[in-house]
Design a protein around this motif. Structure first.
Motif, PDB file in Angstrom:
ATOM      1  N   ASP A 604       0.858  -1.198   0.000  1.00 17.45           N
ATOM      2  CA  ASP A 604       0.000   0.000   0.000  1.00 17.45           C
ATOM      3  C   ASP A 604       0.881   1.230   0.000  1.00 17.45           C
ATOM      4  O   ASP A 604       1.790   1.366   0.824  1.00 17.45           O
ATOM      5  CB  ASP A 604      -0.895  -0.006   1.234  1.00 17.45           C
ATOM      6  N   VAL A 605       0.603   2.144  -0.912  1.00 19.11           N
ATOM      7  CA  VAL A 605       1.430   3.338  -1.053  1.00 19.11           C
ATOM      8  C   VAL A 605       1.373   4.226   0.189  1.00 19.11           C
ATOM      9  O   VAL A 605       2.296   5.016   0.448  1.00 19.11           O
ATOM     10  CB  VAL A 605       1.012   4.111  -2.323  1.00 19.11           C
ATOM     11  N   LYS A 606       0.314   4.089   0.986  1.00 18.29           N
ATOM     12  CA  LYS A 606       0.198   4.967   2.160  1.00 18.29           C
ATOM     13  C   LYS A 606       1.262   4.660   3.218  1.00 18.29           C
ATOM     14  O   LYS A 606       1.533   5.481   4.093  1.00 18.29           O
ATOM     15  CB  LYS A 606      -1.199   4.866   2.764  1.00 18.29           C
ATOM     16  N   PHE A 607       1.861   3.466   3.152  1.00 15.26           N
ATOM     17  CA  PHE A 607       2.925   3.131   4.100  1.00 15.26           C
ATOM     18  C   PHE A 607       4.313   3.479   3.553  1.00 15.26           C
ATOM     19  O   PHE A 607       5.324   3.224   4.208  1.00 15.26           O
ATOM     20  CB  PHE A 607       2.891   1.634   4.436  1.00 15.26           C
ATOM     21  N   THR A 610       9.400   7.086   1.535  1.00  7.24           N
ATOM     22  CA  THR A 610      10.317   7.873   0.711  1.00  7.24           C
ATOM     23  C   THR A 610       9.699   8.144  -0.658  1.00  7.24           C
ATOM     24  O   THR A 610       8.772   7.449  -1.096  1.00  7.24           O
ATOM     25  CB  THR A 610      11.648   7.130   0.488  1.00  7.24           C
ATOM     26  N   ASP A 611      10.233   9.158  -1.301  1.00  5.61           N
ATOM     27  CA  ASP A 611       9.768   9.473  -2.655  1.00  5.61           C
ATOM     28  C   ASP A 611      10.064   8.324  -3.615  1.00  5.61           C
ATOM     29  O   ASP A 611       9.298   8.075  -4.553  1.00  5.61           O
ATOM     30  CB  ASP A 611      10.463  10.752  -3.157  1.00  5.61           C
ATOM     31  N   GLU A 612      11.210   7.643  -3.398  1.00  7.51           N
ATOM     32  CA  GLU A 612      11.575   6.537  -4.277  1.00  7.51           C
ATOM     33  C   GLU A 612      10.560   5.394  -4.186  1.00  7.51           C
ATOM     34  O   GLU A 612      10.243   4.749  -5.202  1.00  7.51           O
ATOM     35  CB  GLU A 612      12.970   6.017  -3.939  1.00  7.51           C
ATOM     36  N   GLU A 613      10.065   5.140  -2.963  1.00  6.32           N
ATOM     37  CA  GLU A 613       9.020   4.119  -2.818  1.00  6.32           C
ATOM     38  C   GLU A 613       7.764   4.521  -3.577  1.00  6.32           C
ATOM     39  O   GLU A 613       7.179   3.719  -4.313  1.00  6.32           O
ATOM     40  CB  GLU A 613       8.679   3.925  -1.340  1.00  6.32           C
ATOM     41  N   ARG A 614       7.345   5.751  -3.389  1.00  2.00           N
ATOM     42  CA  ARG A 614       6.123   6.227  -4.052  1.00  2.00           C
ATOM     43  C   ARG A 614       6.284   6.212  -5.582  1.00  2.00           C
ATOM     44  O   ARG A 614       5.341   5.870  -6.308  1.00  2.00           O
ATOM     45  CB  ARG A 614       5.774   7.627  -3.542  1.00  2.00           C
ATOM     46  N   ALA A 615       7.490   6.567  -6.038  1.00  2.40           N
ATOM     47  CA  ALA A 615       7.738   6.549  -7.480  1.00  2.40           C
ATOM     48  C   ALA A 615       7.665   5.125  -8.029  1.00  2.40           C
ATOM     49  O   ALA A 615       7.158   4.892  -9.133  1.00  2.40           O
ATOM     50  CB  ALA A 615       9.104   7.156  -7.784  1.00  2.40           C
ATOM     51  N   LEU A 616       8.148   4.146  -7.260  1.00  2.00           N
ATOM     52  CA  LEU A 616       8.085   2.761  -7.704  1.00  2.00           C
ATOM     53  C   LEU A 616       6.648   2.260  -7.743  1.00  2.00           C
ATOM     54  O   LEU A 616       6.255   1.544  -8.670  1.00  2.00           O
ATOM     55  CB  LEU A 616       8.946   1.873  -6.797  1.00  2.00           C
ATOM     56  N   LEU A 620       4.961   0.892 -11.155  1.00  2.00           N
ATOM     57  CA  LEU A 620       4.361  -0.441 -11.256  1.00  2.00           C
ATOM     58  C   LEU A 620       2.905  -0.345 -11.704  1.00  2.00           C
ATOM     59  O   LEU A 620       2.439  -1.160 -12.520  1.00  2.00           O
ATOM     60  CB  LEU A 620       4.457  -1.166  -9.918  1.00  2.00           C
ATOM     61  N   ASP A 621       2.175   0.654 -11.178  1.00  2.00           N
ATOM     62  CA  ASP A 621       0.779   0.835 -11.609  1.00  2.00           C
ATOM     63  C   ASP A 621       0.719   1.127 -13.107  1.00  2.00           C
ATOM     64  O   ASP A 621      -0.110   0.560 -13.829  1.00  2.00           O
ATOM     65  CB  ASP A 621       0.132   1.983 -10.824  1.00  2.00           C
ATOM     66  N   ILE A 650      13.247   1.057 -10.109  1.00  7.66           N
ATOM     67  CA  ILE A 650      13.757  -0.039  -9.274  1.00  7.66           C
ATOM     68  C   ILE A 650      15.168   0.293  -8.792  1.00  7.66           C
ATOM     69  O   ILE A 650      15.502   0.093  -7.610  1.00  7.66           O
ATOM     70  CB  ILE A 650      13.725  -1.367 -10.050  1.00  7.66           C
ATOM     71  N   ASP A 651      16.035   0.783  -9.713  1.00  5.08           N
ATOM     72  CA  ASP A 651      17.399   1.165  -9.317  1.00  5.08           C
ATOM     73  C   ASP A 651      17.365   2.238  -8.230  1.00  5.08           C
ATOM     74  O   ASP A 651      18.108   2.164  -7.240  1.00  5.08           O
ATOM     75  CB  ASP A 651      18.174   1.685 -10.540  1.00  5.08           C
TER      76      ASP A 651
END
Length: 692
Positions: A604-607, A610-616, A620-621, A650-651
């Motif tokens: 879940d994006v709410k957890f 970092t910006d990198e997590e949200r960007a991934l 993926l979506d 991913i990198d």
């Protein structure tokens, strides 16, 4: 440095053996000379019907003196051991040296092997070569024990340097070496001496012998094409026949003769095959009509009447041969027109295909059923495909094919046309054997494709059903070729066929209903597909990655997927994406093994912290939105491109984020995010199979 010339002069050597024999002579002699310590600058071998020749240039005149130190037994060893060592090394007790080593004191001997003159080495090597020559077939003659392909009459062996030519003396079963050879059997004069290779080749030509096989080939072809061109005709090219004829003559004389009007109505393939197989004649055709109207023969003799007598004799023999062919042709046409091809097919019930697979007629029935089943999938009319399959092999019972088996299929086409069968059926009779190899043409007409596929699938399923599979290099029933034929037929015609179902149908027809056998046969076809695709530049790991996906029995779908993946893997994004995928998969697999749970849902994006997590998450979506419809539409290139866009996010994720966070909720969310990476990539191909 001296030059060596060897000639082994005999009765006529079969044309098919000459080229290999010349190569064997060169290899055996030069290898023997080098092993004995001699070196040389260059070597070349030649062959004619009556001789094998070898020239070796820049040969050293003697082998070098060699000195080596040999370690013997321990100083404390028994006397017998010491005596054996001295005897083998050729030294005496006072020539031994004692030396202390880690394992104790040992005797050492310095052994000097003096150099040997080239003549001595050549004589030894040549005798070993002649006595051990690897002829496919050989014979003995007279009272001697020597074996050669035909009686050996002379051995010419000379060394030539600044001082002149000298004979290398040797005697093999009473045949002594010398400097003498002979020219043409009839046109040459008396035997003559030679002093060097240049002198040898020049004098041979003067004695009506062309030493070079390539020169004879060129001479034959140039004269033949010029003769035909002068009359507005063309020589039918046949490289194999040209090489064979060049091996039958030492002084080629090209002659062109007429074919009697009675035989010009025979199919051109019949004329060509009969003349080639029986007479070694080249066919000469009229380019405007395609008819074969004349022939080229190559004599080994110049005559005062410019070959008129030779041509007359050849035409007489040819007329007898073609009379037979005409008789077969007319008889076969009568049967085809009056009784139909079914009469020949019925006779095949008495011809065994394989003792465990029944008769040829039983096999034809199986092929007909398979062809009818395949027809809708290849765009053919089922009834027409069945009809074609039922008569495709009928010509095996014809007199013409009995005489000339290589005309099978082709004659079937002629006879089907004579019987008034549809053109599609006649074409299938000829082309259903194709493709026979990797460069053979592939049938494209739907009925021909259906019968060709059914023929090859029945061969494969039949022999798999009786457990007669290829082993190692042995493939007596050409099953690898049949599998490659299936692959090329499917790919060249862009067919969408579920092979598993077809294999089950074929196995059922051959009395086997085991899914494991069908799976094993499909794996065999996949192995041949790997070989086929590797030749086109698709690596084995890319193929394996696609084979692991569903639908791998649809070869067209499989190849499109593999080609798209190979294109992506050729880019930097593709290579780096695989590394990122493997890193994600390894971390996820280790965590699942350690935690005893499967992280496959709940990211879940709410957890995300970092910006990198949200960007991934966003990447993926976006990729999922493109990959799913692209895969459904079988647009593998678009799916691969969408997957490749994940490389950068991913990198960035792995650069900035620690997956195994102390916060268990965050850790679980990140592991589920890695699971999304794995799931998304595995939609396209099994990237775990990609190497690197």
């Amino acid at each position: 440095m001296p030059d060596l010339l060897i000639e082994l002069f005999s009765e006529e050597i079969p044309a098919r053996m000459q080229a290999k024999a010349a190569a064997d002579l060169q290899k055996m002699v030069t290898d023997g000379l080098v092993d004995a310590g001699l070196t040389y600058a260059s070597a070349a071998a030649f062959h004619t019907p009556r001789r094998l020749a070898l020239t070796v240039e820049g040969l050293t005149d003697q082998s070098p003196t060699l000195t080596e130190e040999r370690r013997g037994p321990k100083v404390s060893a028994p006397d017998k051991a010491l005596e054996g060592f001295m005897r083998g090394a050729g030294v005496t007790r006072d020539q031994l040296v004692e030396r202390e080593e880690k394992k104790g004191a040992f005797y050492f001997a310095t052994v000097t092997t003096p150099g040997r003159p080239a003549e001595e080495i050549i004589a030894e090597v040549l005798e070993q070569t002649v006595r051990g020559f690897p002829w496919p077939k050989s014979m003995r003659w007279g009272a001697g024990s020597l074996r050669w392909v035909r009686p050996l009459h002379r051995i010419l062996c000379i060394l030539t340097d600044e001082e002149g030519a000298r004979v290398v003396d040797l005697d093999i079963d009473g045949i002594t070496s010398g400097r003498t050879t002979e020219g043409h059997r009839f046109l040459g004069a008396t035997p003559f001496d030679v002093t060097s290779f240049d002198d040898y080749s020049t004098k041979l030509k003067q004695a009506h012998v062309i030493l070079s096989a390539e020169e004879r080939r060129q001479h034959i072809w140039n004269d033949a094409t010029n003769m035909a061109f002068a009359q507005g005709l063309e020589v039918v090219e046949d490289a194999g026949l040209l090489a064979e004829v060049a091996g039958l003559v030492e002084w080629p004389v090209v002659l062109m003769g007429d074919i009697a009007e009675d035989f010009l109505g025979l199919p051109p393939e019949v004329l060509q095959t009969s003349m080639k197989e029986h007479q070694k004649f080249f066919s000469v055709k009229n380019p405007k009509t395609g008819r074969i109207e004349k022939f080229i023969t190559v004599a080994n003799m110049e005559t005062t009447d410019n070959g008129a007598t030779i041509l007359a004799g050849n035409q007489k023999v040819l007329a007898a041969r073609l009379s037979d062919a005409k008789f077969f042709w007319e008889n076969d046409l009568r049967v085809a027109k009056t009784e139909g091809l079914g009469a020949w097919t019925d006779r095949l019930s008495n011809v065994t295909f394989h003792n465990k697979l029944g008769s040829q007629k039983a096999r034809i029935d199986r092929i007909a059923t398979l062809a009818e089943t395949l027809a809708p999938q290849v765009g053919a009319e089922p009834a027409l495909a069945r009809q074609a399959a039922e008569v495709a092999k009928a010509d095996l019972s014809s007199e013409m094919v009995y005489e000339f088996p290589e005309l099978q299929g082709l004659m079937g086409r002629y006879y089907a046309q004579a019987a008034g069968l549809p053109d599609a059926v006649a074409e299938a009779c000829q082309t259903h054997y194709s493709p026979l190899g990797p460069s053979d043409d592939v049938p494209t007409a739907p009925v021909s494709v259906a019968v060709a596929l059914a023929d090859k699938l029945d061969t494969l399923t039949g022999f798999w059903a009786i457990d007669e599979k290829p082993t190692g290099s042995k493939d007596p029933f050409a099953l690898r070729r049949a599998a490659l034929g299936v692959i090329r037929l499917v790919l060249a015609n862009d067919l969408r066929i579920a092979l598993t179902e077809m294999l089950r149908t074929g196995l059922s027809g051959n009395g086997a209903n085991d899914d494991a056998v069908a799976a094993d046969l499909l794996a065999f076809i996949h192995d041949r597909l790997k070989v086929h695709l590797r030749a086109e530049g698709v690596s084995h790991d890319v193929i394996d990655a696609c084979l692991s996906m569903d639908g791998n029995d649809d070869l067209t779908l499989l190849v499109k997927r593999a080609q798209a993946l190979a294109a992506v893997m050729a880019t930097e994004d593709g290579k780096n994406l695989v590394q990122g995928f493997k890193r994600a998969n390894n971390i996820l697999s280790q965590a699942e093994a350690a935690d005893g749970v499967e992280y496959s849902f709940g990211a879940d994006v709410k957890f995300a912290e970092t910006d990198e997590e949200r960007a991934l998450f966003a990447a993926l979506d976006a990729a999922d939105a493109k990959i799913a419809p692209a895969m459904k539409a079988e647009d593998f290139a678009a799916a691969m491109e969408a997957m490749a866009t994940l490389r950068a996010p991913i990198d960035a994720f792995f650069e900035a984020v620690q997956v195994n966070s102390d916060n268990q909720i965050v850790r679980r969310n990140r592991l589920n995010l890695l699971s999304r990476i794995r799931q998304t990539c595995l939609l396209v191909a099994d990237l775990t199979r990609i190497e690197g």
